[in-house]
Design an enzyme around this catalytic site. Structure first.
Site, PDB file in Angstrom:
ATOM      1  N   HIS A  60    -105.003 -15.854  18.109  1.00 53.15           N
ATOM      2  CA  HIS A  60    -103.909 -16.472  17.364  1.00 53.15           C
ATOM      3  C   HIS A  60    -103.985 -17.998  17.288  1.00 53.15           C
ATOM      4  O   HIS A  60    -103.434 -18.589  16.380  1.00 53.15           O
ATOM      5  CB  HIS A  60    -102.560 -16.055  17.954  1.00 53.15           C
ATOM      6  CG  HIS A  60    -102.129 -14.678  17.517  1.00 53.15           C
ATOM      7  ND1 HIS A  60    -102.876 -13.555  17.779  1.00 53.15           N
ATOM      8  CD2 HIS A  60    -101.042 -14.246  16.822  1.00 53.15           C
ATOM      9  CE1 HIS A  60    -102.259 -12.489  17.279  1.00 53.15           C
ATOM     10  NE2 HIS A  60    -101.143 -12.883  16.687  1.00 53.15           N
ATOM     11  N   HIS A 116    -101.071 -12.619   7.917  1.00 50.26           N
ATOM     12  CA  HIS A 116    -101.182 -13.059   9.308  1.00 50.26           C
ATOM     13  C   HIS A 116    -102.324 -12.331  10.035  1.00 50.26           C
ATOM     14  O   HIS A 116    -103.157 -12.951  10.704  1.00 50.26           O
ATOM     15  CB  HIS A 116     -99.844 -12.823  10.014  1.00 50.26           C
ATOM     16  CG  HIS A 116     -99.906 -12.981  11.501  1.00 50.26           C
ATOM     17  ND1 HIS A 116    -100.071 -14.204  12.110  1.00 50.26           N
ATOM     18  CD2 HIS A 116     -99.845 -12.061  12.498  1.00 50.26           C
ATOM     19  CE1 HIS A 116    -100.103 -14.026  13.419  1.00 50.26           C
ATOM     20  NE2 HIS A 116     -99.962 -12.741  13.681  1.00 50.26           N
ATOM     21  N   LYS A 169     -98.180  -3.294  24.538  1.00 52.69           N
ATOM     22  CA  LYS A 169     -97.308  -4.449  24.299  1.00 52.69           C
ATOM     23  C   LYS A 169     -96.150  -4.445  25.300  1.00 52.69           C
ATOM     24  O   LYS A 169     -95.817  -5.462  25.901  1.00 52.69           O
ATOM     25  CB  LYS A 169     -96.773  -4.436  22.862  1.00 52.69           C
ATOM     26  CG  LYS A 169     -95.692  -5.484  22.612  1.00 52.69           C
ATOM     27  CD  LYS A 169     -96.105  -6.650  21.765  1.00 52.69           C
ATOM     28  CE  LYS A 169     -95.098  -7.791  21.848  1.00 52.69           C
ATOM     29  NZ  LYS A 169     -94.615  -8.266  20.561  1.00 52.69           N
ATOM     30  N   ASN A 196    -101.635 -13.805  22.596  1.00 59.12           N
ATOM     31  CA  ASN A 196    -102.059 -14.801  21.602  1.00 59.12           C
ATOM     32  C   ASN A 196    -103.557 -14.787  21.353  1.00 59.12           C
ATOM     33  O   ASN A 196    -104.068 -15.668  20.662  1.00 59.12           O
ATOM     34  CB  ASN A 196    -101.646 -16.212  22.050  1.00 59.12           C
ATOM     35  CG  ASN A 196    -100.194 -16.472  21.731  1.00 59.12           C
ATOM     36  OD1 ASN A 196     -99.666 -15.935  20.754  1.00 59.12           O
ATOM     37  ND2 ASN A 196     -99.551 -17.272  22.550  1.00 59.12           N
ATOM     38  N   HIS A 251    -103.643 -19.122  13.771  1.00 54.75           N
ATOM     39  CA  HIS A 251    -102.530 -19.956  13.288  1.00 54.75           C
ATOM     40  C   HIS A 251    -103.056 -21.188  12.561  1.00 54.75           C
ATOM     41  O   HIS A 251    -102.472 -21.625  11.559  1.00 54.75           O
ATOM     42  CB  HIS A 251    -101.641 -20.404  14.458  1.00 54.75           C
ATOM     43  CG  HIS A 251    -100.752 -19.316  14.982  1.00 54.75           C
ATOM     44  ND1 HIS A 251    -100.398 -19.205  16.311  1.00 54.75           N
ATOM     45  CD2 HIS A 251    -100.140 -18.277  14.350  1.00 54.75           C
ATOM     46  CE1 HIS A 251     -99.617 -18.145  16.479  1.00 54.75           C
ATOM     47  NE2 HIS A 251     -99.439 -17.567  15.306  1.00 54.75           N
ATOM     48  N   ARG A 255     -97.762 -13.022  29.142  1.00 53.32           N
ATOM     49  CA  ARG A 255     -97.519 -12.737  27.731  1.00 53.32           C
ATOM     50  C   ARG A 255     -98.422 -13.575  26.820  1.00 53.32           C
ATOM     51  O   ARG A 255     -98.683 -13.201  25.676  1.00 53.32           O
ATOM     52  CB  ARG A 255     -96.038 -12.980  27.418  1.00 53.32           C
ATOM     53  CG  ARG A 255     -95.575 -12.364  26.115  1.00 53.32           C
ATOM     54  CD  ARG A 255     -94.053 -12.244  26.071  1.00 53.32           C
ATOM     55  NE  ARG A 255     -93.607 -11.849  24.745  1.00 53.32           N
ATOM     56  CZ  ARG A 255     -92.418 -11.343  24.472  1.00 53.32           C
ATOM     57  NH1 ARG A 255     -91.532 -11.175  25.430  1.00 53.32           N
ATOM     58  NH2 ARG A 255     -92.090 -11.017  23.251  1.00 53.32           N
ATOM     59  N   GLU A 314     -91.985 -14.895  28.392  1.00 45.78           N
ATOM     60  CA  GLU A 314     -93.163 -15.661  27.978  1.00 45.78           C
ATOM     61  C   GLU A 314     -93.487 -16.842  28.884  1.00 45.78           C
ATOM     62  O   GLU A 314     -93.635 -17.975  28.426  1.00 45.78           O
ATOM     63  CB  GLU A 314     -92.970 -16.157  26.539  1.00 45.78           C
ATOM     64  CG  GLU A 314     -94.282 -16.392  25.838  1.00 45.78           C
ATOM     65  CD  GLU A 314     -94.145 -16.396  24.323  1.00 45.78           C
ATOM     66  OE1 GLU A 314     -93.174 -16.967  23.843  1.00 45.78           O
ATOM     67  OE2 GLU A 314     -95.026 -15.827  23.663  1.00 45.78           O
ATOM     68  N   ARG A 332     -71.606 -12.716  19.578  1.00 40.96           N
ATOM     69  CA  ARG A 332     -72.424 -13.074  20.758  1.00 40.96           C
ATOM     70  C   ARG A 332     -73.332 -11.954  21.243  1.00 40.96           C
ATOM     71  O   ARG A 332     -73.739 -11.909  22.384  1.00 40.96           O
ATOM     72  CB  ARG A 332     -71.553 -13.584  21.905  1.00 40.96           C
ATOM     73  CG  ARG A 332     -70.881 -14.874  21.512  1.00 40.96           C
ATOM     74  CD  ARG A 332     -70.070 -15.501  22.593  1.00 40.96           C
ATOM     75  NE  ARG A 332     -69.388 -16.641  22.011  1.00 40.96           N
ATOM     76  CZ  ARG A 332     -68.316 -16.535  21.244  1.00 40.96           C
ATOM     77  NH1 ARG A 332     -67.773 -15.361  21.021  1.00 40.96           N
ATOM     78  NH2 ARG A 332     -67.791 -17.609  20.708  1.00 40.96           N
ATOM     79  N   LYS A 366     -88.423 -10.418  20.774  1.00 42.41           N
ATOM     80  CA  LYS A 366     -88.369 -11.730  20.105  1.00 42.41           C
ATOM     81  C   LYS A 366     -87.782 -11.564  18.718  1.00 42.41           C
ATOM     82  O   LYS A 366     -88.210 -10.689  17.954  1.00 42.41           O
ATOM     83  CB  LYS A 366     -89.789 -12.300  19.956  1.00 42.41           C
ATOM     84  CG  LYS A 366     -90.278 -13.015  21.182  1.00 42.41           C
ATOM     85  CD  LYS A 366     -91.253 -14.110  20.743  1.00 42.41           C
ATOM     86  CE  LYS A 366     -92.573 -14.023  21.415  1.00 42.41           C
ATOM     87  NZ  LYS A 366     -93.558 -14.933  20.827  1.00 42.41           N
ATOM     88  N   GLU A 389    -103.642  -6.577  15.147  1.00 41.74           N
ATOM     89  CA  GLU A 389    -102.912  -6.621  16.433  1.00 41.74           C
ATOM     90  C   GLU A 389    -103.302  -5.419  17.305  1.00 41.74           C
ATOM     91  O   GLU A 389    -103.272  -5.492  18.526  1.00 41.74           O
ATOM     92  CB  GLU A 389    -101.397  -6.615  16.206  1.00 41.74           C
ATOM     93  CG  GLU A 389    -100.866  -7.650  15.205  1.00 41.74           C
ATOM     94  CD  GLU A 389    -100.905  -9.099  15.696  1.00 41.74           C
ATOM     95  OE1 GLU A 389    -101.251  -9.332  16.877  1.00 41.74           O
ATOM     96  OE2 GLU A 389    -100.604  -9.998  14.879  1.00 41.74           O
TER      97      GLU A 389
END
Ligand SMILES: NC(=O)c1ccc[n+]([C@@H]2O[C@H](COP(=O)([O-])OP(=O)(O)OC[C@H]3O[C@@H](n4cnc5c(N)ncnc54)[C@H](O)[C@@H]3O)[C@@H](O)[C@H]2O)c1
Ligand SMILES: [Zn+2]
Length: 363
Positions: free
Chosen positions: A250, A267, A229, A247, A254, A243, A239, A121, A143, A185
């Site tokens: 992106h 990417h 960041k 993107n 994407h 945040r 988020e 956990r 993340k 980035e």
């Protein structure tokens, strides 16, 4: 050595950045970790180069080191690979005071982070990123996760690292294409948050690409990335709002990745094209100037070595961005630039705007 500390209260952690830091990683971690058991997770490529160096420093400080070397690459970022890591942890009977150490790019970092989030956990994870993308982006923010056949990055957990150790020397063995795409980035951080940093990048990036950027400048660039960041993430850890500015580039990026089945571009390359698309959208909708767009694109062009996605259909791109956004928030949201250093989240972008912007950049 530069230290960045995200402002996350009791979830906070140090991010250390310096050239050659892998040699002193054991010393750095001693006060940070509860126990002396560490499971180092890496991929074959990175492991072959850096695992022995890290192990030596850890063992020198009395750590007991277990290793898992996984097959790298996005296709292996799966629950099966996480399970492989968990099996090693269980068989070695690592207890709650032990830690995982993720040595590698974003693929290793995301999976080791996720394994740490769910093993017993939740145990500590130390991120040791070795790509520009991971040093600038994925190792900071907490993340973690894996891909699923139905979609990428849909399974995971928020799990902040206990420490992030960035040795900029590792970038010396990173393939040129990974360096260039990771810098997407970095440019993004300048555009969304920091004009002075962007200006510094206009000097530093050509030097980095030609191999003449002094170590100290690379350390400063890397630390400042983490600062930006970490700053955004600490204002919005889970988020909910700010945040989303991360993107930038992106939404279109994407769509490009999806329509080329995640095979044609890295990417970061898709994000470079995506920032060109978002920039043009900003100009067409009147939110930013042609001069700023030209400045952004000047830096982007230096990084691109692949052909632009001119064969993709503008309507298909617009369609895809809509489904991407629907899944995420149920409403159309687009990050548009206002000036270099500031973006805004706009929810009134129409499909026809996206189609027009696409056609005017990619024909
Ligand atoms: N968690 C987050 O917030 C977040 C953010 C952005 C991206 N990501 C994830 O990050 C992943 C991409 O990460 P990436 O671009 O680092 O890719 P990656 O981890 O696949 O690394 C790219 C390649 O470079 C090799 N490599 C890594 N470091 C090296 C070094 N120092 N020298 C030589 N070779 C080296 C790796 O073995 C791999 O083949 C994606 O899965 C993406 O979803 C996560
Ligand atoms: Zn990205």
């Amino acid at each position: 050595m530069q230290t960045v500390t995200p402002n996350l209260g009791e979830n906070s952690y140090p991010i250390w950045v310096d050239a050659g830091l892998l040699n002193s990683i054991g010393e750095l971690l001693i006060p940070q970790l509860n126990g002396r058991q560490i499971c180092m997770v890496t991929d074959r490529e990175v492991g072959g180069r850096y695992m022995a160096q890290v192990r030596q420093s850890l063992e020198h400080e009395g750590f007991n080191v277990v290793e898992v070397v996984i097959d790298g690459g996005e296709d292996n970022k799966t629950l099966e690979t996480v399970n492989q890591i968990l099996t090693v942890l269980l068989e070695a009977r690592l207890d709650r005071s032990s830690a995982l150490l993720a040595l590698g790019g974003g693929v290793v970092g995301d999976m080791a982070g996720f394994a740490a989030a769910i093993y017993l956990r939740g145990i500590d994870v130390v991120q040791v990123p070795t790509t520009i993308l991971a040093q600038a982006d994925s190792s900071v923010g907490g993340k973690t996760g894996v891909n699923h056949p139905v979609g990428k990055n849909l399974i995971g957990a928020f799990h902040q690292p206990t420490a992030v150790v960035i040795d900029t020397d590792t970038l010396k063995t990173l393939p040129d294409r990974e360096i260039r795409s990771g810098l997407a980035e970095v440019i993004k951080h300048g555009i969304i948050r920091d004009e002075v940093f962007f200006q510094q990048l206009e000097t530093d990036i050509p030097q980095l690409l030609s191999g003449s950027l002094p170590d100290n400048d690379l350390v400063s660039m890397t630390a400042h990335n983490c600062r930006i960041k970490a700053d955004v993430v600490s204002i919005d850890e889970k988020e909910k709002g700010l945040r989303a500015i991360l993107n930038y580039g992106h939404t279109v990026g994407h769509a490009i990745e999806a329509l080329t089945e995640y095979k044609r571009y890295r990417h970061g390359e898709a994000v470079l094209f995506g920032m060109q698309g978002a920039g043009r959208l900003g100009v067409r909708l009147g939110s930013w100037s042609k001069a700023d767009e030209a400045r952004q694109n000047q830096l982007i062009q230096q990084l691109l070595t692949v052909d632009p996605p001119t064969d993709l259909d503008a309507d298909a791109i617009a369609n895809r961005t809509r489904s991407d956004k629907k899944v995420r928030s149920g409403q159309l949201r687009f990050v548009l630039p206002k000036r270099i250093g500031e973006v805004e989240i706009v929810d009134k972008v129409k499909d026809s705007d996206i189609v027009d912007a696409w056609k005017s950049v990619f024909g």
